[in-house]
Design an enzyme around this catalytic site. Structure first.
Site: not given
Ligand code: M6R
Length: 608
Positions: A2, A27, A74, A100-101, A481, A485, A488, A504, A603
């Site tokens: 948010c 956000r 969000w 937000n929260g 990683e 990517k 997501e 395995h 984000k």
């Molecule tokens: O702001 P942060 O680095 O603490 O965020 C952690 C994760 O939420 C963040 O890396 C998330 O996994 C990303 N969307 C990955 O691309």
């Protein structure tokens, strides 16, 4: 999670609020809305979906006034529909709240307020705040907000407007970031700095428990005990252009290309070659670097993957035992750490609720806590004992890219610094590593300048329903990683696996045409990837191999090969992740996905 904006000044508020929301849309983007004061009325405009829907609505039904608040959502409590979109109004519709929260005790508050006759229109937790504030309001908005928050449990960054008060609006925070901006044409509020950049670089971070009153030309702050406080503003170095796409179709692609500069920014002022040295004394006193018996790296998502890669450096270069923990698990685990273990919280945003909680827990147990963070003045940096910043500039794409390589760079420096402080790394070895690091920006530039056929590979795999990423040792976290990517932003199920583990279990998944991304870059275990590739090919899988100049023989059975310039093994992850980012990016583009705003994500995850 948010985004909140607010403005009071001498200009029309609507345009400023919408522009702020545009810059905060990373956000959350389930719905958006604004409330603008006009005379004694609150004009409310809300729409479901991304910001353009709100912009269209405002064209059809414009609002006028110089005081307002806005929100991009969000969804947590209640589906993304217009009634659940913020701002929320009280019964008399003369108090508007954006939040937000999560208000954890909203069920009991809602019951109590309903019994008092308040009528609720949404399923959100936030709406109880509008009614609570209404129930306490007797003409002093700040006092009513303070009393209402005295009843609320949970987390909040919020802004409140009263139709009866055209001279001010109120903001408050607990575990959810808010920044005040002091400009020539008014006073601004936002969840994050990029929303303020077109108007001002003079900012004040609101801290936990604080309440602020924003007027056209002044702000008043109160601490958690209701005492008035003064805080000097700071000037931030980011500028508005840094939060724009600069001609790239997406923020993610721009941020991938920026890595050459952001990696250099993160190391250049901290290293010297003649004599070789790493200077991190400002981030972590030498005494601590020498004395800690163990390091524990904590983070979420991509930041956790940076920690997994960095473990190799702490063990290899500084000879320090190193644990790596997912923050949301760590905070509830009871495991024994050696006294004085250095707990390192890794976070781009510095606001991730789980990482924050893990660090607070560590601090409560008297462990020294270091934050590796990208956002200046964020909550994690204020809570930690020490901070090591990555200098990546604002990262807007929801999929983290340049923050990851910034974190890797900072953690590599930290491992070298600890090795240097403890005498586990000799001069020539240090020189070699620093020299290798200095070659990374040019290698990334070189790689990004040439065509490696990644768009064509993306076309080839875009129809896949599943993909496997394989890597060994320091390349295993990169496999995780790369898979994250792809998941997501391209919505393809993907798993990262240590290549040696494939037989395995995961090998059972391989069938004709399944993409398997094999990280076979130069390393002491590079050759071992050859048999993994053979095994995948024998079962009909489609191998996309990443290798280094000179390593073509290892990957000769692969269907597609991406060749990277040679880099010293220790620093190679900084480069090897780039093609993985590009592969996910182009696959998402080929599938027509919204790269910068993938579904269901936000984000910064400021709720547990
Ligand atoms: O702001 P942060 O680095 O603490 O965020 C952690 C994760 O939420 C963040 O890396 C998330 O996994 C990303 N969307 C990955 O691309």
């Amino acid at each position: 999670m948010c985004g909140i904006v607010g403005y009071i000044g001498d200009q029309e508020a609507a345009g400023i609020l919408v522009e702020g929301l545009r810059r905060l849309e990373y956000r959350g983007y389930d719905s958006a809305g604004i409330a603008v004061l006009n005379g004694g009325d609150i004009q409310l405009r809300r729409s479901v979906g991304k910001l353009p829907a709100l912009i269209d609505l405002l064209k059809e039904k414009p609002v006028h006034g110089t005081l307002g608040v806005g929100h991009t959502r969000w969804a947590t409590h209640g589906s993304p529909c217009e009634e659940n979109a913020h701002p929320h109004l009280c019964c008399k519709e003369n108090i508007a709240v954006v939040h937000n929260g999560i208000i954890e005790n909203y069920v009991e508050l809602r019951k109590e307020l309903s019994e008092q006759g308040h009528r609720f229109k949404s399923q959100t937790d936030t709406e109880v705040l509008a009614h609570l504030i209404e129930s306490f309001y007797t003409g002093d908005l700040a006092a009513a907000v303070r009393q209402a928050l005295g009843r609320a449990q949970g987390s909040y960054g919020l802004a409140v407007v009263s139709a009866e008060d055209r001279e001010r609006f109120i903001a408050a925070r607990k575990d959810s970031p808010l920044v005040l901006g002091l400009g020539e044409r008014g006073t601004y509020l936002a969840s994050d700095v990029p929303a303020l950049l077109p108007y001002t670089r003079e900012i004040i971070y609101l801290q936990d428990g604080e309440i602020a009153e924003l007027r056209r030309d002044a702000v008043q702050l109160w601490d958690a005990h209701g005492q008035p406080i003064t805080r000097n503003s700071e000037i931030i170095s980011w500028d508005a252009a840094m939060a724009e796409k600069a001609g790239f179709p997406h923020f993610m692609l721009k941020e991938i290309h920026e890595q050459r500069a952001t990696i250099a920014n993160t190391f250049k002022s901290r290293v010297s070659l003649e004599p070789p040295a790493v200077h991190l004394e400002d981030s972590l006193p030498v005494k601590i670097a020498q004395a800690v018996p163990r390091v524990c790296l904590v983070g979420c998502g991509t930041s956790y993957h940076a920690g997994l890669a960095a473990r190799h450096w702490f063990e290899e270069l500084a000879h320090i035992p190193c644990d790596v923990e997912i923050a949301s698990e760590y905070r509830y685990r009871r495991f024994s750490k050696d006294r004085n273990t250095l707990v390192v919280g890794i976070s781009q945003s510095g606001e991730t609720a789980d990482t924050l909680a893990a660090l607070r827990e560590s601090k409560a147990q008297r462990f020294p806590v270091l934050a590796v963070c990208n956002v200046l003045g964020s909550t994690i940096t204020r809570d930690a004992d020490h901070t090591l910043y990555t200098y990546c500039g604002p990262e807007i794409g929801v999929a983290s890219t340049k923050a990851f390589t910034g974190q890797l760079t900072a953690l590599f420096l930290l491992a070298l610094y600890m090795g240097q402080s403890r005498g586990t790394i000799g001069r020539s070895q240090l020189y070699r590593h620093l020299k290798a690091l200095s070659h990374v920006p040019a290698a990334i530039h070189h790689f990004l300048e040439s065509d490696h056929g990644i768009e064509a590979i993306a076309q080839d795999i875009q129809g896949a329903s599943s993909a496997l990423y394989l890597g060994r040792q320091i390349n295993f976290p990169l496999a995780l990683e790369g898979a994250l990517k792809l998941k997501e932003i391209a919505y393809i199920h993907a798993e990262g696996y240590p290549a040696g583990e494939m037989k395995h279990g995961p090998i059972a998944l391989i069938e004709k045409g399944m993409p398997v991304i094999a990280l076979a870059v130069n390393s002491r275990v590079q050759e071992k990837m050859r048999s993994n590739i053979e095994e995948v090919k024998a079962r009909g899988g489609k191998v996309i191999a990443l290798t280094t100049e000179g390593g073509l023989d290892t990957v000769r059975k692969a269907d597609h090969v991406i060749t990277l310039p040679f880099l010293n093994e220790e620093v190679s992850p900084l480069l090897s992740v780039v093609p993985l980012q590009l592969l996910a990016y182009y696959t998402a583009v080929a599938k027509g996905c919204d790269v910068d705003q993938p579904r269901n994500l936000a984000k910064s995850v400021t709720v547990e």
